[in-house]
Each structure stands twice: as C-alpha cells, then as structure tokens.
Design a protein around this motif. Structure first.
Motif, PDB file in Angstrom:
ATOM      1  N   ILE A 119       0.841  -1.202   0.000  1.00 35.81           N
ATOM      2  CA  ILE A 119       0.000   0.000   0.000  1.00 35.81           C
ATOM      3  C   ILE A 119       0.870   1.243   0.000  1.00 35.81           C
ATOM      4  N   TYR A 120       0.543   2.163  -0.908  1.00 33.57           N
ATOM      5  CA  TYR A 120       1.258   3.449  -0.944  1.00 33.57           C
ATOM      6  C   TYR A 120       0.484   4.465  -0.106  1.00 33.57           C
ATOM      7  N   PRO A 121       1.070   4.949   1.017  1.00 32.48           N
ATOM      8  CA  PRO A 121       0.342   5.890   1.884  1.00 32.48           C
ATOM      9  C   PRO A 121       0.187   7.262   1.226  1.00 32.48           C
ATOM     10  N   ILE A 122      -1.004   7.860   1.382  1.00 30.52           N
ATOM     11  CA  ILE A 122      -1.299   9.141   0.737  1.00 30.52           C
ATOM     12  C   ILE A 122      -1.479  10.267   1.745  1.00 30.52           C
ATOM     13  N   SER A 123      -2.378  10.041   2.707  1.00 31.74           N
ATOM     14  CA  SER A 123      -2.742  11.103   3.637  1.00 31.74           C
ATOM     15  C   SER A 123      -3.208  10.476   4.948  1.00 31.74           C
ATOM     16  N   LEU A 555      -2.311  28.667 -15.266  1.00 34.48           N
ATOM     17  CA  LEU A 555      -3.355  29.310 -14.477  1.00 34.48           C
ATOM     18  C   LEU A 555      -4.528  28.394 -14.144  1.00 34.48           C
ATOM     19  N   THR A 556      -4.487  27.152 -14.583  1.00 41.72           N
ATOM     20  CA  THR A 556      -5.528  26.196 -14.192  1.00 41.72           C
ATOM     21  C   THR A 556      -4.965  25.299 -13.096  1.00 41.72           C
ATOM     22  N   ASN A 557      -5.502  25.462 -11.892  1.00 39.10           N
ATOM     23  CA  ASN A 557      -4.970  24.730 -10.736  1.00 39.10           C
ATOM     24  C   ASN A 557      -5.599  23.353 -10.568  1.00 39.10           C
ATOM     25  N   THR A 558      -6.704  23.121 -11.226  1.00 41.96           N
ATOM     26  CA  THR A 558      -7.298  21.781 -11.232  1.00 41.96           C
ATOM     27  C   THR A 558      -7.116  21.182 -12.615  1.00 41.96           C
ATOM     28  N   LYS A 559      -6.481  20.023 -12.670  1.00 38.87           N
ATOM     29  CA  LYS A 559      -6.292  19.299 -13.934  1.00 38.87           C
ATOM     30  C   LYS A 559      -7.045  17.973 -13.845  1.00 38.87           C
ATOM     31  N   ILE A 560      -7.908  17.726 -14.811  1.00 37.88           N
ATOM     32  CA  ILE A 560      -8.625  16.453 -14.892  1.00 37.88           C
ATOM     33  C   ILE A 560      -8.170  15.774 -16.181  1.00 37.88           C
ATOM     34  N   VAL A 561      -7.418  14.703 -16.032  1.00 42.10           N
ATOM     35  CA  VAL A 561      -6.835  14.023 -17.192  1.00 42.10           C
ATOM     36  C   VAL A 561      -7.588  12.719 -17.428  1.00 42.10           C
ATOM     37  N   MET A 562      -8.170  12.611 -18.615  1.00 41.19           N
ATOM     38  CA  MET A 562      -8.902  11.412 -19.007  1.00 41.19           C
ATOM     39  C   MET A 562      -8.023  10.620 -19.975  1.00 41.19           C
ATOM     40  N   ARG A 563      -8.609   9.657 -20.686  1.00 42.41           N
ATOM     41  CA  ARG A 563      -7.788   8.838 -21.598  1.00 42.41           C
ATOM     42  C   ARG A 563      -6.954   9.742 -22.505  1.00 42.41           C
ATOM     43  N   ASN A 564      -5.660   9.420 -22.609  1.00 37.10           N
ATOM     44  CA  ASN A 564      -4.762  10.289 -23.352  1.00 37.10           C
ATOM     45  C   ASN A 564      -3.571   9.512 -23.867  1.00 37.10           C
ATOM     46  N   ASN A 592      -6.090  16.254 -10.198  1.00 39.62           N
ATOM     47  CA  ASN A 592      -5.247  17.001  -9.269  1.00 39.62           C
ATOM     48  C   ASN A 592      -5.910  18.347  -9.043  1.00 39.62           C
ATOM     49  N   SER A 593      -6.076  18.752  -7.786  1.00 39.57           N
ATOM     50  CA  SER A 593      -6.711  20.033  -7.498  1.00 39.57           C
ATOM     51  C   SER A 593      -5.964  20.749  -6.381  1.00 39.57           C
ATOM     52  N   LEU A 594      -6.563  21.819  -5.871  1.00 40.47           N
ATOM     53  CA  LEU A 594      -5.893  22.620  -4.844  1.00 40.47           C
ATOM     54  C   LEU A 594      -5.576  21.816  -3.602  1.00 40.47           C
ATOM     55  N   ASN A 595      -6.546  21.015  -3.122  1.00 40.83           N
ATOM     56  CA  ASN A 595      -6.404  20.332  -1.846  1.00 40.83           C
ATOM     57  C   ASN A 595      -6.071  18.855  -1.954  1.00 40.83           C
ATOM     58  N   PHE A 596      -6.187  18.287  -3.139  1.00 40.37           N
ATOM     59  CA  PHE A 596      -5.931  16.855  -3.288  1.00 40.37           C
ATOM     60  C   PHE A 596      -5.293  16.580  -4.643  1.00 40.37           C
ATOM     61  N   ALA A 597      -4.699  15.403  -4.762  1.00 39.82           N
ATOM     62  CA  ALA A 597      -4.002  15.076  -6.003  1.00 39.82           C
ATOM     63  C   ALA A 597      -4.022  13.574  -6.226  1.00 39.82           C
ATOM     64  N   GLY A 598      -3.994  13.197  -7.494  1.00 39.10           N
ATOM     65  CA  GLY A 598      -3.855  11.791  -7.860  1.00 39.10           C
ATOM     66  C   GLY A 598      -5.051  10.926  -7.535  1.00 39.10           C
ATOM     67  N   ILE A 599      -6.242  11.508  -7.468  1.00 41.89           N
ATOM     68  CA  ILE A 599      -7.431  10.721  -7.154  1.00 41.89           C
ATOM     69  C   ILE A 599      -8.034  10.177  -8.450  1.00 41.89           C
ATOM     70  N   THR A 600      -8.299   8.890  -8.450  1.00 46.69           N
ATOM     71  CA  THR A 600      -8.942   8.256  -9.613  1.00 46.69           C
ATOM     72  C   THR A 600     -10.451   8.411  -9.464  1.00 46.69           C
ATOM     73  N   ILE A 601     -11.100   8.883 -10.517  1.00 47.81           N
ATOM     74  CA  ILE A 601     -12.540   9.128 -10.436  1.00 47.81           C
ATOM     75  C   ILE A 601     -13.277   8.566 -11.644  1.00 47.81           C
ATOM     76  N   LYS A 602     -14.543   8.340 -11.448  1.00 39.51           N
ATOM     77  CA  LYS A 602     -15.479   8.012 -12.525  1.00 39.51           C
ATOM     78  C   LYS A 602     -16.476   9.163 -12.569  1.00 39.51           C
ATOM     79  N   THR A 603     -16.470   9.935 -13.660  1.00 40.16           N
ATOM     80  CA  THR A 603     -17.321  11.122 -13.727  1.00 40.16           C
ATOM     81  C   THR A 603     -18.787  10.730 -13.815  1.00 40.16           C
ATOM     82  N   LEU A 604     -19.638  11.657 -13.370  1.00 38.00           N
ATOM     83  CA  LEU A 604     -21.076  11.409 -13.368  1.00 38.00           C
ATOM     84  C   LEU A 604     -21.661  11.566 -14.759  1.00 38.00           C
TER      85      LEU A 604
END
Length: 606
Positions: A119-123, A555-564, A592-604
């Motif tokens: 397990i890689y510890p995050i927070s 100037l964009t502090n939140t990056k949402i990277v999808m298939r690329n 990756n955003s202001l308060n968190f990073a590297g979270i894997t998500i499934k968009t709504l």
C-alpha cells in the motif's frame, strides 16, 4: 527482576488495550480486512510501500483489488492513514515452502494462503488533533487495515464537503459511494480537462453545467449545439445567446425562425425571443458585434491578427477618424465630436467599409437634420466625403488608406490588415440587422444558464477566427460586468462559470506570425488571473494540449486528465498513472486540485 516483569506486563496490557481500541475504531469507520505485516520491517519513507497481510478468509470476502483505497489505524497513536493498493502478492503453499512438484496436479487446499498487499500511503487523519495532513506517522506492525467508509475517505483525501459533484472515487476497478467535489475556491482557480475524443470530456462539462450543488450562473460556448440539445432534453429553462451572420437574414424573425427549425422549437413571441423547445421555455437573443463600437479595439477581439498589424491598429483607427472629423468639420463648419461621429456611423460601418475600394456609406438628410448638421454649400466634394442634394456620402476606405500612408505602414503589414478585414467581412458577424448587444446582467436575469450557440456561425462561416472573435467580445463584456459588480461589492455578484470546449482554438499557442500572442495572453490573464476575485471560474477542455497557450496550463490549478496518449500524460506529470490513462474507458480520470491530487474518479452522467 520481578519489578521489570511487572513493567513489561503493564506495557503489554496497555498495548493490548490500544490494539483493541484500534480494531474497534477501524470497525466503526469501515470494514476490517487485515493487518500490517509482522514479517518484515514497516518503513515510512519516500516511495516505500506498507506491507499488509490478509487472511485467506478475509481476502475471499473483501475482493481487494489493485488501485483500491484502504485505511490503516495505527496502534500507538489514534491516526488513520489512507493509501492505495499498488501491489498484490498471492502464493501457493508449495511456493511458500519452497517445494516444486514434478506433476502439476490440482489441489484447491494449497491456495488457502494469506495475501500480501503493498500500500502506498497518501494522507492521514489525526483523531486527537482533528487535522488532515500528509502521511507522516510511523505505522505499527499488526495495525488493523480496513476498507474506509465513503465519508471518512472523502475527509482524509481532503475532498470539500460542499461543491459541484463531478464524479465518484474509482477504487479497485469500480466506483464507490465516495464523491469528488469542486468547491468555489477550486473553481475560481480554474479547471482544465484533457482527454482524447470520446474520453468523456463533454459529458463532464454537461454534468458541471447541470449541477444543482452550488449556487452559480454558467455561460457555455457551444460550437455544435450539443449543450442546447442537452438542456432541452432535461427540460431546463435557459437562455441562448445566438450569434448570427448577415447570410442568415436581416431581422430577428429570420433568426428566431432559423433557431426554431434547427431545434424543433416553436416561437411564442418574436419581440421577446421566447420559444418553447421540448415543453421547455427558452429565451433566444440574436446577437452580433457592432463593428463601429469596437473599431478601436478590433485587434483585441481576434487572436488571428498578426503582431505587427495589431501593433499599428489603434493608431491607424485614430488617424482615420481624425481625418474624417476634420473633413466633416470643413463641410458643416461645426466641431465633430465622438458622439456625433457615433450617431453618423454606428450602424453603418462594417469591415468592408475600411477594406474595400469603392465602398460608400450614405447618410440620410433626416439624420443630418436630427444632428443639426447643415453644410456651407449644397454641393461639396472632398477627398473622402461628399455632400450632394441633401445626402452625405463617406468613403471610409479612402480615409483609411490615407491614414496608412501617413503612418508609413509597410506594404506587407498593409496587406495583412486588409486581408484580415476582408476575411471578417466575409464571415458577416459584424453589425447584422435584427440583432442586439450582449448585456450579461439582463441575460442572467432571464436564466442562470446561458448557452452561446456558435453552431450557426460555424455552419455559415466555417471559420474558427469568427468564432474566436465572438467569444473574445463576449468574454470582454462579461469581465467588465463582473468588474463593476466587484467594485460595488454587490451582493448580486455570484459565482460565474465559463465553460469552453476545444479551448486550443480560442487560446492557441501564438507561436506563428499569423497569431497575436500578446492579445491572447492579455485576455487569458484578464479572465483567469484577475477573474478570481471577481468570482469567475473558467473550465476549459481540449484534446490537443500541445496547441493550447501555455499560460492556460499555468493558471488552471485543477487538472482532470482522461484517456490520453503518452506524451500528454508525461507533460501533465502523471507517469505513475500511465497504464490507467492509456486504457481508461469513457468517464475515468485522474484529478489534481488545490487540496488533493492523484485521485482516480469516474465522472457522473448527468
């Protein structure tokens, strides 16, 4: 010796209590599945994984998977650490005993072995101090490991409690109930969505537009009519700002009928622009840019003016209008101020008035009487103005040519200016009869969602230059309105989101002679850097980040990277997620955003 044994017994008793407390805490906050390993040293250092042993029975019940979020409750301190499963080791009894059979017979009993996780510890969350921080606490062997409840996972990953829900956490190959939100603080620091065609960018943008989780108003630049169709399918009231071209007609009725036939709507009232689409009320505002109102800053409305042409433009326009004022003064013997000139030219000047030889502007006797302009003679002819039989005729092109000559503009720059003006005249997006100006305040009072439907301009002009110019002008009007609200400290200054897909076409790199980089970056700085305190949040999406102006990336502090592809993944510093992003199905992303990073998500899906 006996005293020492009593001390050891006391310590062991205390540790037993702490271990029991840790287990109870783990059970309250999730599902217990294992313990930190006893068989190797547990280190908390850079890139070091935490080893976890899971009994076969717990492994069977938990269905633990790579990429899953798990939590560890330390024993000596009441701290919960969240990490992600990076590796899973399973072995047969024979492998553990170091025995290799000659035959390969089936033996189900021999796979009843413990499973080892890395397990890689995050927070972590310090329960005593009630704070969330990076994983810094030493981890005790035998610490209970559990699948955390959604609310705990959100808290330790520092996901805001309120905001626009953009998706759910994707843990171990499936979405779980833990949600990912962007609050106002993140939104006004701007968002960039990167993904190949079909990766789910547009669906995410629609979800943000449709969200009711945050009090906001939203303006979307819609190149293909996707968002118009989306909101009508949802039966949501909204306003359409409908940029048109002169090729589409010359009255509000022409434009509203075109809109109605395109989207299967019915016009209720031509004067107000009220339509019914799929049983939904839609307010449509036919729009064009008044060229004379914007003649002095025309070069700032297009990123596709050459740098040299842009440099000369303001001086050139000033000189042209001064020559015209002087000549009109000679004819009417009165001082011609800007207001008079505006009354004479406002609804009559187009790019062709400057670019085309032989182009004439005719002013009626009625307007001249209203302005109390009476000539010294009934027949007067000057170099670019003439008066005959009560009519005033102006050749703005001649004054424009005279101004270029006076400013000693190089032939190549002259050609670039004339070429650009002729191109824009061909697009037909300026000073179209039957249209009105964009007033953000009035438009948002109608509805809190505005769709700028650029599909008609795209269809009639097939020009990204025309679309970019319309977008720049609307953004300028929006920024000026928000600045006014900000300066007044108005309570009506609510969060305003700007959504733009295909962002690289509005804000290109600016590396070529055909693109004015300073104009592009001036607008980006204005909207994004200065927009924060004005409660402006910009959400941009593109599948071509290499063509996007680099200032947008800064100037964009939140990056949402999808298939690329691999180059984009590396450019975004997400090499650790290479395998995930290369093969991600639509809607999967790393954020990756202001308060968190590297979270894997499934968009709504809205």
């Amino acid at each position: 010796m006996e005293e020492r044994n009593l001390d050891e017994e006391g310590i062991i008793k205390e540790l037993e209590n702490k271990l029991n407390n840790a287990e109870e805490d783990a059970k309250r906050n999730g599902k217990l599945i294992g313990r930190v390993t006893r068989y190797r040293t547990v280190r908390l250092e850079e890139e070091e994984l935490i080893g976890v042993d899971i009994s076969f029975e717990d492994y069977m019940r938990s269905n633990v998977s790579r990429g899953q979020y798990l939590a560890i409750r330390t024993i000596l301190r009441p701290v919960i650490i969240v990490g992600q499963v990076v590796s899973i080791s399973r072995s047969d009894v024979l492998a553990e005993m170091g025995i290799r059979e000659v035959t390969s017979r089936k033996d189900p009993a021999s796979i009843i072995t413990d499973t080892f996780l890395g397990i890689y510890p995050i927070s972590e969350f310090d329960e005593e101090k009630n704070i969330v921080r990076p994983a810094v606490t030493p981890i005790d062997p035998q610490s209970p490991v559990f699948i955390p409840n959604p609310s705990l996972l959100e808290k330790i990953l520092r996901i805001p409690e309120e905001g626009i829900t953009i998706g759910k956490i994707f843990s171990g190959g499936e979405e779980i109930e833990a949600k990912v939100r962007l609050d106002e603080e993140a939104l006004v620091h701007h968002t960039l969505v990167l993904g190949t065609t079909g990766s789910g960018k547009t669906t995410l943008l629609k979800s943000i537009l449709y969200s009711k989780n945050l009090d906001k108003q939203t303006i979307v630049f819609d190149r293909q009519g996707d968002f118009v169709n989306f909101l009508t399918s949802k039966r949501e009231k909204f306003t359409v700002l409908m940029p048109v071209t002169s090729k589409m007609g010359n009255s509000a009725k022409d434009f509203l009928d075109t809109f109605a036939s395109t989207y299967g709507c019915k016009v209720l009232e031509y004067e107000s622009g009220a339509l019914i689409c799929n049983d939904t009320e839609v307010d449509v505002i036919p729009y064009s840019i008044n060229f004379f109102d914007n003649i002095k800053n025309f070069h700032k409305l297009t990123p596709y003016f050459t740098p040299k042409a842009s440099m000369y433009w303001e001086s050139l326009v000033y000189k042209t209008l001064e020559l015209l004022k002087i000549t009109l003064h000679e004819i009417f013997n009165v001082y011609i101020n800007d207001n008079i000139l505006d009354e004479i030219l406002r609804d009559k000047v187009t790019p062709a008035s400057l670019a085309e030889e032989g182009n004439r502007i005719s002013i009626s006797p009625t307007l001249l009487d209203e302005l109390n302009l009476r000539p010294k003679s009934q027949n007067i002819s000057k170099s670019f103005v003439s008066f005959s039989q009560g009519n005033l005729t102006i050749s703005l092109n001649k004054a424009f040519q005279e101004a270029m000559k006076a400013l000693d503009i190089a032939p190549s720059t002259k050609e670039a200016i004339i070429r650009t003006l002729k191109a824009y005249d061909g697009y037909g997006i300026f000073t179209v009869k039957g249209t009105v100006d964009f007033d953000p305040e009035k438009a948002f009072k109608l509805n809190d969602k505005i769709i700028v439907d650029l599909s008609f301009v795209m269809n009639y002009s097939a020009s990204i230059e025309a679309v970019a110019t319309i977008a720049y002008k609307i953004l300028e009007e929006l920024f000026n309105w928000k600045t006014e609200l900000y300066s007044k400290r108005s309570l009506e200054n609510k969060l305003t989101l700007i959504i733009m897909d295909e962002a690289h076409e509005y804000f290109p790199q600016g590396n070529s002679e055909a693109v004015a980089k300073d104009i592009i970056e001036e607008l980006i700085n204005k909207i994004m850097r200065l927009g924060r305190v004005r409660r402006i949040g910009v959400i941009l999406a593109t599948h071509m980040p290499d063509d996007l102006n680099p200032l947008v990336l800064q100037l964009t502090n939140t990056k949402i990277v999808m298939r690329n592809d691999i180059n984009v993944i590396k450019k975004m510093g997400m090499e650790n997620y290479e395998d995930f992003l290369l093969h991600a199905t639509p809607g999967l992303a790393i954020i990756n955003s202001l308060n968190f990073a590297g979270i894997t998500i499934k968009t709504l899906i809205p």
